[in-house]
Design an enzyme around this catalytic site. Structure first.
Site, PDB file in Angstrom:
ATOM      1  N   GLU A  15     -40.360 -27.641 -16.863  1.00 39.99           N
ATOM      2  CA  GLU A  15     -38.966 -27.170 -16.817  1.00 39.99           C
ATOM      3  C   GLU A  15     -38.875 -25.861 -16.034  1.00 39.99           C
ATOM      4  O   GLU A  15     -38.106 -24.958 -16.363  1.00 39.99           O
ATOM      5  CB  GLU A  15     -38.399 -27.001 -18.233  1.00 39.99           C
ATOM      6  CG  GLU A  15     -36.888 -27.023 -18.303  1.00 39.99           C
ATOM      7  CD  GLU A  15     -36.342 -26.942 -19.711  1.00 39.99           C
ATOM      8  OE1 GLU A  15     -35.222 -27.425 -19.922  1.00 39.99           O
ATOM      9  OE2 GLU A  15     -37.015 -26.389 -20.601  1.00 39.99           O
ATOM     10  N   HIS A  70     -35.131 -29.366 -13.476  1.00 42.56           N
ATOM     11  CA  HIS A  70     -33.686 -29.341 -13.263  1.00 42.56           C
ATOM     12  C   HIS A  70     -33.367 -28.567 -11.987  1.00 42.56           C
ATOM     13  O   HIS A  70     -34.072 -27.616 -11.639  1.00 42.56           O
ATOM     14  CB  HIS A  70     -32.962 -28.657 -14.429  1.00 42.56           C
ATOM     15  CG  HIS A  70     -33.222 -29.263 -15.771  1.00 42.56           C
ATOM     16  ND1 HIS A  70     -32.877 -30.554 -16.078  1.00 42.56           N
ATOM     17  CD2 HIS A  70     -33.776 -28.738 -16.893  1.00 42.56           C
ATOM     18  CE1 HIS A  70     -33.207 -30.802 -17.342  1.00 42.56           C
ATOM     19  NE2 HIS A  70     -33.765 -29.726 -17.850  1.00 42.56           N
ATOM     20  N   HIS A 111     -39.516 -29.968 -24.621  1.00 46.03           N
ATOM     21  CA  HIS A 111     -39.845 -28.687 -25.243  1.00 46.03           C
ATOM     22  C   HIS A 111     -40.859 -28.861 -26.369  1.00 46.03           C
ATOM     23  O   HIS A 111     -40.788 -28.203 -27.407  1.00 46.03           O
ATOM     24  CB  HIS A 111     -38.575 -27.987 -25.751  1.00 46.03           C
ATOM     25  CG  HIS A 111     -37.413 -28.124 -24.833  1.00 46.03           C
ATOM     26  ND1 HIS A 111     -36.254 -28.786 -25.171  1.00 46.03           N
ATOM     27  CD2 HIS A 111     -37.246 -27.722 -23.538  1.00 46.03           C
ATOM     28  CE1 HIS A 111     -35.411 -28.777 -24.154  1.00 46.03           C
ATOM     29  NE2 HIS A 111     -35.993 -28.145 -23.145  1.00 46.03           N
ATOM     30  N   ARG A 136     -37.886 -17.600 -17.082  1.00 47.03           N
ATOM     31  CA  ARG A 136     -38.233 -17.441 -15.668  1.00 47.03           C
ATOM     32  C   ARG A 136     -39.160 -16.276 -15.377  1.00 47.03           C
ATOM     33  O   ARG A 136     -39.568 -16.089 -14.243  1.00 47.03           O
ATOM     34  CB  ARG A 136     -36.949 -17.281 -14.844  1.00 47.03           C
ATOM     35  CG  ARG A 136     -35.958 -18.413 -15.053  1.00 47.03           C
ATOM     36  CD  ARG A 136     -34.789 -18.332 -14.088  1.00 47.03           C
ATOM     37  NE  ARG A 136     -33.839 -19.420 -14.327  1.00 47.03           N
ATOM     38  CZ  ARG A 136     -32.927 -19.817 -13.465  1.00 47.03           C
ATOM     39  NH1 ARG A 136     -32.811 -19.203 -12.289  1.00 47.03           N
ATOM     40  NH2 ARG A 136     -32.097 -20.807 -13.744  1.00 47.03           N
ATOM     41  N   ALA A 138     -29.465 -28.995 -17.028  1.00 47.53           N
ATOM     42  CA  ALA A 138     -29.080 -29.570 -18.320  1.00 47.53           C
ATOM     43  C   ALA A 138     -27.998 -28.749 -19.010  1.00 47.53           C
ATOM     44  O   ALA A 138     -27.032 -29.294 -19.548  1.00 47.53           O
ATOM     45  CB  ALA A 138     -30.306 -29.688 -19.218  1.00 47.53           C
ATOM     46  N   HIS A 169     -31.841 -34.489 -24.345  1.00 52.09           N
ATOM     47  CA  HIS A 169     -31.721 -33.083 -23.936  1.00 52.09           C
ATOM     48  C   HIS A 169     -30.298 -32.600 -24.179  1.00 52.09           C
ATOM     49  O   HIS A 169     -29.347 -33.092 -23.574  1.00 52.09           O
ATOM     50  CB  HIS A 169     -32.070 -32.947 -22.453  1.00 52.09           C
ATOM     51  CG  HIS A 169     -32.511 -31.581 -22.035  1.00 52.09           C
ATOM     52  ND1 HIS A 169     -31.792 -30.437 -22.336  1.00 52.09           N
ATOM     53  CD2 HIS A 169     -33.611 -31.173 -21.346  1.00 52.09           C
ATOM     54  CE1 HIS A 169     -32.424 -29.386 -21.838  1.00 52.09           C
ATOM     55  NE2 HIS A 169     -33.524 -29.805 -21.230  1.00 52.09           N
ATOM     56  N   HIS A 201     -40.253 -32.998 -16.138  1.00 54.87           N
ATOM     57  CA  HIS A 201     -39.056 -32.313 -16.640  1.00 54.87           C
ATOM     58  C   HIS A 201     -38.702 -31.152 -15.713  1.00 54.87           C
ATOM     59  O   HIS A 201     -39.232 -30.044 -15.816  1.00 54.87           O
ATOM     60  CB  HIS A 201     -39.329 -31.792 -18.059  1.00 54.87           C
ATOM     61  CG  HIS A 201     -38.150 -31.195 -18.751  1.00 54.87           C
ATOM     62  ND1 HIS A 201     -38.185 -30.818 -20.081  1.00 54.87           N
ATOM     63  CD2 HIS A 201     -36.901 -30.890 -18.326  1.00 54.87           C
ATOM     64  CE1 HIS A 201     -37.017 -30.326 -20.443  1.00 54.87           C
ATOM     65  NE2 HIS A 201     -36.227 -30.342 -19.377  1.00 54.87           N
ATOM     66  N   TYR A 227     -31.517 -25.770 -28.068  1.00 54.86           N
ATOM     67  CA  TYR A 227     -32.441 -26.714 -27.449  1.00 54.86           C
ATOM     68  C   TYR A 227     -33.484 -27.209 -28.450  1.00 54.86           C
ATOM     69  O   TYR A 227     -33.710 -28.410 -28.614  1.00 54.86           O
ATOM     70  CB  TYR A 227     -33.165 -26.065 -26.265  1.00 54.86           C
ATOM     71  CG  TYR A 227     -32.380 -26.041 -24.975  1.00 54.86           C
ATOM     72  CD1 TYR A 227     -30.992 -26.154 -24.963  1.00 54.86           C
ATOM     73  CD2 TYR A 227     -33.024 -25.880 -23.758  1.00 54.86           C
ATOM     74  CE1 TYR A 227     -30.278 -26.121 -23.773  1.00 54.86           C
ATOM     75  CE2 TYR A 227     -32.323 -25.843 -22.561  1.00 54.86           C
ATOM     76  CZ  TYR A 227     -30.952 -25.967 -22.582  1.00 54.86           C
ATOM     77  OH  TYR A 227     -30.253 -25.935 -21.409  1.00 54.86           O
TER      78      TYR A 227
END
Length: 375
Positions: free
Chosen positions: A288, A8, A227, A294, A72, A182, A6, A198
């Site tokens: 992810e 992106h 998730h 982050r 996403a 997603h 997963h 989400y």
């Protein structure tokens, strides 16, 4: 081999976002189209974005391969019409293909689908079938993202178990690729994207699947709930009880033969709960990373999305289950992945045949603006 299932392209060069803003503005102001040919991104821009982002963290954290899809949150399917969504999906997927071509053995593509809400949904499902086929057969992708709420926060679409989606499921089964369920951005001010929309999406879709006979119609269809499945592991007893009260089969029969959960869970106790409740063969390693969260967790000194660190810290997994979660399950669920890996040049960081053959036989493969959208 450690496969992050997963990821992106959240660090895409700014030109991508600028093109998208022009596309949306042109359609909203006059119905005009912005040509995909107007997007110009150099290989050096892509390399810099990936080398300073996802690849850097792969090397630091010790993962080998990322299954890589467009951002996403920025799918934002409610904008424009089905042609808007189709052009945006093709642009986004072509960019992912370029990443995979520039970093063979490090990234394999997962595509965005050109979905649309409302009356455009049936036509957009047909477009999704065509785009999925293009990405898998021409670009070498191994899966797709499936948005259960193309209205982006208002849940105006039928459940994913509705026959309107059946042409897509037929193609997924034919191509032997899974769909990661997603959601995209939330334009509903009552639903924050990362922690409400989400996780709500993961939870809601699980119940849709529980109360349907989708997997009777498509016994080999494979769906991934990201998730950690949202609230599902935490309320496993509630789901079991509802199924029993309504005379439906146990979850192991009704859902777990077809549904998988990833490890995008960002604290140790949550990760422990996931592996305690969900069978190991239904869990895919994922992070992810450079996405929803982050920053660094001050309690651990590691990034919140450093899920390898969290999974490594659990002492309740035996070696077989740990290897299955880290890579064996991904090779089984993403039916085309092993073939893609074997086609990489031997000089790249790919899964050598010895690695693949060493896997146990049960595990090997047969605000409402675009800028506010999350990962």
């Amino acid at each position: 081999m450690i496969i992050d299932s997963h990821g992106h392209f959240t660090t895409a060069p700014p030109a991508l976002g600028s093109w998208r803003e022009r596309q949306i503005r042109a359609f909203e102001e006059s119905g005009a189209r912005v040509s995909p040919d107007d997007l110009h991104i150099t290989d050096d821009e892509i390399k810099n974005a990936v080398e300073q982002g996802q690849l850097k963290l792969q090397l630091e954290r010790g993962t080998d391969l990322g299954l890589f899809s467009p951002g996403a949150g920025k799918m934002a399917h409610h904008y424009g019409d089905e042609r808007t969504s189709l052009d945006w999906s093709r642009v986004s997927n072509d960019l992912i293909a370029r990443v995979c071509g520039l970093f063979p053995g490090r990234f394999v593509g997962v595509c965005q689908l050109p979905q649309s809400p409302g009356d455009a949904l049936p036509a957009s499902v047909r477009n999704s079938v065509t785009e999925l086929e293009r990405c898998v057969e021409e670009l070498g992708f191994v899966g797709c993202l499936l948005n259960p709420d193309p209205s982006d926060g208002y849940w105006q679409a039928p459940p994913l178990t509705d026959p309107v989606y059946y042409p897509l499921y037929e193609k997924l089964v034919e191509l032997d690729v899974p769909a990661m369920v997603h959601v995209a951005m939330s334009r509903n001010p009552a639903l924050q994207g990362t922690c409400a929309h989400y996780l709500n999406g993961d939870t809601a879709v699980f119940m849709q699947l529980c109360m349907s006979d989708l997997f009777t119609d498509f016994p080999t269809l494979k769906l991934i709930l990201p998730h950690g499945g949202g609230a599902v592991p935490y309320h496993w007893g509630r789901y079991r009880g509802v199924m029993q009260d309504q005379g439906r089969p146990p979850l192991e029969e009704a859902v777990l033969r077809n549904v998988y959960f990833d490890t995008c869970v960002y604290h140790r106790r949550g990760m422990q709960l996931l592996v305690d409740v969900i069978p190991a063969e239904n869990i895919l390693f994922a992070s992810e990373m450079i996405g929803a969260v982050r920053s660094v967790d001050p309690e651990t000194g590691h990034g919140f999305d450093d899920t390898k660190y969290l999974l490594d810290s659990l002492d309740t997994l035996n070696d077989t289950d740990r290897r299955a979660i880290y890579g064996g399950n991904a090779l089984r669920v993403f039916g085309r992945l092993e073939g893609v890996l074997k086609n990489f040049p031997s000089s790249t960081h790919s899964a050598p045949s010895s690695t693949l053959s060493a896997l146990p036989s049960t595990l090997s493969a047969p605000s409402n603006t675009l800028k506010e959208a999350g990962n």
